[in-house]
Structures are given as structure tokens and as C-alpha cells.
Design an enzyme around this catalytic site. Sequence first.
Site, PDB file in Angstrom:
ATOM      1  N   THR A 122      41.417  45.630  49.066  1.00  0.00           N
ATOM      2  CA  THR A 122      40.380  46.073  48.121  1.00  0.00           C
ATOM      3  C   THR A 122      39.548  47.166  48.772  1.00  0.00           C
ATOM      4  O   THR A 122      39.393  47.182  49.987  1.00  0.00           O
ATOM      5  CB  THR A 122      39.451  44.899  47.712  1.00  0.00           C
ATOM      6  N   ASP A 169      41.459  41.872  40.350  1.00  0.00           N
ATOM      7  CA  ASP A 169      40.995  42.814  39.347  1.00  0.00           C
ATOM      8  C   ASP A 169      39.959  42.085  38.502  1.00  0.00           C
ATOM      9  O   ASP A 169      40.188  40.947  38.074  1.00  0.00           O
ATOM     10  CB  ASP A 169      42.164  43.312  38.488  1.00  0.00           C
TER      11      ASP A 169
HETATM   12  P1  ITT Z   1      39.232  47.356  44.076  1.00  0.00           P
HETATM   13  O1  ITT Z   1      40.009  47.677  42.794  1.00  0.00           O
HETATM   14  O2  ITT Z   1      39.504  48.280  45.216  1.00  0.00           O
HETATM   15  O3  ITT Z   1      39.356  45.900  44.450  1.00  0.00           O
HETATM   16  P2  ITT Z   1      36.909  47.916  42.381  1.00  0.00           P
HETATM   17  O4  ITT Z   1      35.426  47.925  42.672  1.00  0.00           O
HETATM   18  O5  ITT Z   1      37.491  49.116  41.722  1.00  0.00           O
HETATM   19  O6  ITT Z   1      37.655  47.551  43.754  1.00  0.00           O
HETATM   20  P3  ITT Z   1      37.611  46.279  40.039  1.00  0.00           P
HETATM   21  O7  ITT Z   1      38.452  47.336  39.443  1.00  0.00           O
HETATM   22  O8  ITT Z   1      38.144  44.885  40.028  1.00  0.00           O
HETATM   23  O9  ITT Z   1      37.229  46.611  41.544  1.00  0.00           O
HETATM   24  O10 ITT Z   1      36.173  46.207  39.384  1.00  0.00           O
HETATM   25  C1  ITT Z   1      35.869  46.760  38.153  1.00  0.00           C
HETATM   26  C2  ITT Z   1      34.416  47.108  38.105  1.00  0.00           C
HETATM   27  O11 ITT Z   1      33.662  45.941  37.869  1.00  0.00           O
HETATM   28  C3  ITT Z   1      33.869  47.769  39.369  1.00  0.00           C
HETATM   29  O12 ITT Z   1      33.003  48.818  39.011  1.00  0.00           O
HETATM   30  C4  ITT Z   1      33.102  46.654  40.053  1.00  0.00           C
HETATM   31  O13 ITT Z   1      31.985  47.165  40.745  1.00  0.00           O
HETATM   32  C5  ITT Z   1      32.678  45.789  38.880  1.00  0.00           C
HETATM   33  N1  ITT Z   1      32.672  44.391  39.292  1.00  0.00           N
HETATM   34  C6  ITT Z   1      33.730  43.639  39.673  1.00  0.00           C
HETATM   35  N2  ITT Z   1      33.330  42.423  40.048  1.00  0.00           N
HETATM   36  C7  ITT Z   1      31.986  42.402  39.919  1.00  0.00           C
HETATM   37  C8  ITT Z   1      30.989  41.458  40.195  1.00  0.00           C
HETATM   38  O14 ITT Z   1      31.271  40.278  40.715  1.00  0.00           O
HETATM   39  N3  ITT Z   1      29.734  41.793  39.940  1.00  0.00           N
HETATM   40  C9  ITT Z   1      29.402  42.988  39.444  1.00  0.00           C
HETATM   41  N4  ITT Z   1      30.267  43.958  39.175  1.00  0.00           N
HETATM   42  C10 ITT Z   1      31.561  43.673  39.413  1.00  0.00           C
END
Ligand code: ITT
Length: 189
Positions: free
Chosen positions: A7, A65
Site C-alpha cells: 500500500t 481497497d
Molecule cells: P493504496 O491503494 O495504495 O492502498 P489509497 O489511499 O489509494 O492507498 P484506497 O484506494 O483504498 O487507498 O482508498 C480510497 C480513498 O479512501 C483514499 O483517498 C483514502 O484516503 C480513503 N480512505 C480509505 N480508507 C479510509 C479510512 O479508514 N478513513 C478515511 N479515509 C479512508
Amino acid sequence: MTICFVTTNRGKYEEASKLLRSFGIRVEWVNQECVEIQSDSLEEIAKRSAQEAAQKLKRPVFVEDAGLFIEALGGFPGPYSSYVYKTIGVLGVLKLMEGVENREAYFESVIAFCDLVRGELEAFSGRVYGRISLEPRGSHGFGYDPIFIPSEGNGRTFAEMSTEEKNTLSHRARALRAFASWLRNRRLV
Ligand code: ITT
């Protein structure tokens, strides 16, 4: 047991490593972008990313994700949460919600684990229901945490909670617990 989490998001890594440590599982962070296909299904996206990462790194890995699904916006931003966060951000989402009374929303997390040698590709999911705040609050966490109020959090946003507290309620923690119990049973096989 050590397991590799691919990640780019430090917040996700910290939450996962704290939670899995309590199950005796150590997490090694690979700070690398995953290939993400376009799909409406978080599970499909996560599984494909896990396969690609396992192939590239030549070892078992897990990826995650996540998405924020807002009822009044028909589930938006959902699988597009990352793009929306990078473009309009939390303030942009609040703007879309201006004057909207129904603020119901949920977070969903899908963890996908892939071990190519054992032919395993498994997914685990978790959800947390809550609502979108009227303004951003708190300085902990990451992403949409300052505008998400989980139903069981006494009115506080995730960003007003410590990692430990977020880990008692969150979508990610629920998916991680399911993953940890699967790993535990797998070791017995
Ligand atoms: P990776 O894909 O590299 O793991 P990412 O930040 O792009 O990192 P995601 O695509 O899964 O991860 O996340 C989608 C969005 O939702 C991203 O902008 C995150 O910051 C947000 N997000 C995910 N989990 C969250 C949480 O627990 N609290 C707040 N925002 C979250």
C-alpha cells in the site's frame, strides 16, 4: 508470522500492523503502488491488485481497497474514493452535501490476499455505518476521517479518535479480523 502489505498509504499500514500484532501477525510494509483496474466492485479491484503484486514481488501479499459510500449521492464516491479525494478532497465532498439532510454513509474495506504458490486468492470485507459531518473535525487518521462520524462513536469523527479506538469500530478492522482468523485456521492445515 510476517505478512507483506502492499500500500502507498501509511495510515492503512499503521492501522493494519497495530491490529494484526494483537493476533501475533507482523506486517511488513511494501510502499508501492498497485495496479488498480476500473470496476464498481472493491473485491474485484482488490483481488486483481493482489494477484499483480504477488506476481511482481514473488511472494504472498495482501492489499486493501476501501471506499466511502454516501447514500444521498447514490453511493458516490465508492470505488472512486481515491480519485475524488485527490481532486476535490473532503471540502469538495462537503460542498456536494450542502443542504442535504440525509447524511447517511458507510465505509467499506476489502482485503485481498494472494499466495501464488498455494494457489490462494481470498477476500475479506468489513463495513462501518455512520454519517457525514457538517464540517471537518479532528487531526488523527487520514483521508475522509475528519468528515465521517461512525454510528457508535458518540458523535465524534474518526479523526477525533486514536488509531486504537478507530480499530475497535472501523471497516478496515472488521476486514482485518476476518483475515486474521482465516490465517490462523490456515496455519493449522
Ligand atoms: P493504496 O491503494 O495504495 O492502498 P489509497 O489511499 O489509494 O492507498 P484506497 O484506494 O483504498 O487507498 O482508498 C480510497 C480513498 O479512501 C483514499 O483517498 C483514502 O484516503 C480513503 N480512505 C480509505 N480508507 C479510509 C479510512 O479508514 N478513513 C478515511 N479515509 C479512508
